[in-house]
Scaffold this motif. Structure first.
Motif, PDB file in Angstrom:
ATOM      1  N   ASN A 121       5.826 -19.386 -30.541  1.00  0.00           N
ATOM      2  CA  ASN A 121       5.969 -18.047 -30.194  1.00  0.00           C
ATOM      3  C   ASN A 121       6.970 -17.195 -31.552  1.00  0.00           C
ATOM      4  N   LEU A 122       6.683 -16.083 -31.500  1.00  0.00           N
ATOM      5  CA  LEU A 122       7.440 -15.050 -32.271  1.00  0.00           C
ATOM      6  C   LEU A 122       8.310 -14.019 -31.345  1.00  0.00           C
ATOM      7  N   HIS A 123       9.625 -14.091 -31.722  1.00  0.00           N
ATOM      8  CA  HIS A 123      10.334 -13.022 -31.130  1.00  0.00           C
ATOM      9  C   HIS A 123      10.868 -12.269 -32.226  1.00  0.00           C
ATOM     10  N   ILE A 124      10.832 -10.734 -31.801  1.00  0.00           N
ATOM     11  CA  ILE A 124      11.195  -9.957 -32.833  1.00  0.00           C
ATOM     12  C   ILE A 124      12.233  -8.885 -32.250  1.00  0.00           C
ATOM     13  N   THR A 173     -11.116 -20.896 -25.279  1.00  0.00           N
ATOM     14  CA  THR A 173     -10.334 -20.219 -26.649  1.00  0.00           C
ATOM     15  C   THR A 173      -9.637 -21.281 -27.068  1.00  0.00           C
ATOM     16  N   ALA A 174      -9.801 -21.567 -28.500  1.00  0.00           N
ATOM     17  CA  ALA A 174      -9.102 -22.367 -29.060  1.00  0.00           C
ATOM     18  C   ALA A 174      -7.640 -22.071 -29.524  1.00  0.00           C
ATOM     19  N   VAL A 175      -7.539 -20.947 -30.063  1.00  0.00           N
ATOM     20  CA  VAL A 175      -6.296 -20.310 -30.347  1.00  0.00           C
ATOM     21  C   VAL A 175      -6.067 -18.983 -29.475  1.00  0.00           C
ATOM     22  N   SER A 176      -5.027 -18.740 -28.720  1.00  0.00           N
ATOM     23  CA  SER A 176      -4.938 -17.740 -27.823  1.00  0.00           C
ATOM     24  C   SER A 176      -3.809 -17.015 -28.083  1.00  0.00           C
ATOM     25  N   GLN A 177      -3.634 -15.696 -27.747  1.00  0.00           N
ATOM     26  CA  GLN A 177      -2.420 -15.045 -28.294  1.00  0.00           C
ATOM     27  C   GLN A 177      -2.260 -13.944 -27.052  1.00  0.00           C
ATOM     28  N   THR A 178      -1.076 -13.871 -26.693  1.00  0.00           N
ATOM     29  CA  THR A 178      -0.671 -12.857 -25.778  1.00  0.00           C
ATOM     30  C   THR A 178       0.553 -12.167 -26.294  1.00  0.00           C
ATOM     31  N   PRO A 179       0.710 -10.705 -25.906  1.00  0.00           N
ATOM     32  CA  PRO A 179      -0.350  -9.833 -25.513  1.00  0.00           C
ATOM     33  C   PRO A 179      -1.435  -9.627 -26.460  1.00  0.00           C
ATOM     34  N   LYS A 180      -2.511  -8.899 -26.288  1.00  0.00           N
ATOM     35  CA  LYS A 180      -3.328  -8.363 -27.258  1.00  0.00           C
ATOM     36  C   LYS A 180      -2.762  -7.098 -27.870  1.00  0.00           C
ATOM     37  N   SER A 209       8.578 -10.235 -27.557  1.00  0.00           N
ATOM     38  CA  SER A 209       7.944 -11.549 -28.188  1.00  0.00           C
ATOM     39  C   SER A 209       6.301 -11.541 -28.030  1.00  0.00           C
ATOM     40  N   ILE A 210       5.932 -12.391 -28.751  1.00  0.00           N
ATOM     41  CA  ILE A 210       4.388 -12.701 -28.716  1.00  0.00           C
ATOM     42  C   ILE A 210       4.116 -14.124 -28.743  1.00  0.00           C
TER      43      ILE A 210
END
Lengths: 113, 113
Positions: free
Chosen positions: B75-78, B2-9, B20-21
């Motif tokens: 990362n993105l924290h909200i 996977t080139a660009v991965s994110q968690t969670p889906k 956080s994502i």
């Protein structure tokens, strides 16, 4: 401010029909232009891009787009659509000096088998 | 790979919570982005980092805080989640500035109840 406008919100076609999706942008300077596709439940993938040179660019899966500078347009075309082309299509523009990729509102394409 | 991965889906949470994502890219790119896609499929950039430095910060509530520990991660924290934060969040990366092709992750669907 830069903006991108896609003419059609939802297009419904039968298989083998020809497709043209309109895209216009507002920016007077040099731009890079993109079409991205988002298949149902998937991430965005690049279909094609224009940076410079031949204004008619060919992308993946038989798609092409024509950059007409005088009309500020970058329309996407495909001669014969398939059911598997059902997806959301996004036009995007980046002003080379602007630093941001601006997306149009998207066009949903539904192809009936 | 996977080139660009994110968690969670998928992320379902209550109003007021903090979440956080995470995003990782293995393309060797030096620029990463966060986009928000609303319920009408409209994509808008939120942040962009180049070599761990913030270069684009759109008009986003300060409850959103991006962090880039290294070039490969953003990362993105909200904080204090609100109903209006419900959306799909896409991470992307590119080499150089945003006028190059951006590669997108699979997205994180955030639902705030």
């Amino acid at each position: 401010a830069q903006s991108v406008s896609q003419h059609n919100h939802h297009v419904i076609l039968s298989e083998a029909a020809s497709l043209e999706l309109g895209c216009n942008y507002s920016y007077g300077g040099t731009v890079n232009l993109f079409w991205y596709v988002q298949y149902p439940g998937q991430h965005l993938q690049l279909l094609l891009k224009y940076f410079s040179g031949d204004p008619l660019v060919k992308g993946i899966k038989g798609f092409e787009a024509e950059f007409i500078k005088s009309k500020f347009s970058f329309n996407l075309r495909k001669p014969s659509v398939q059911w598997s082309d059902t997806a959301e299509y996004f036009c995007a523009v980046n002003a080379v000096r602007g630093g941001k990729l601006i997306f149009g509102q998207g066009t949903e394409l539904s192809v009936k088998p | 790979d996977t080139a660009v991965s994110q968690t969670p889906k998928y992320l379902v949470t209550q109003m007021g919570n903090d979440k956080s994502i995470k995003c990782e890219q293995n393309l060797g790119h030096d620029t990463m982005y966060w986009y928000k896609q609303d319920s009408k499929k409209f994509l808008k950039i939120m942040f962009s980092y180049n070599n761990k430095e913030l270069i684009i910060n759109e008009t986003v509530p300060n409850r959103f805080s991006p962090k880039s520990p290294d070039k490969a991660h953003l990362n993105l924290h909200i904080n204090s989640l609100e109903l209006g934060d419900s959306a799909v969040y896409f991470c992307a990366s590119s080499q150089g500035s945003s006028y190059n092709e951006q590669f997108f992750g699979p997205g994180t669907r955030l639902t705030v109840l």
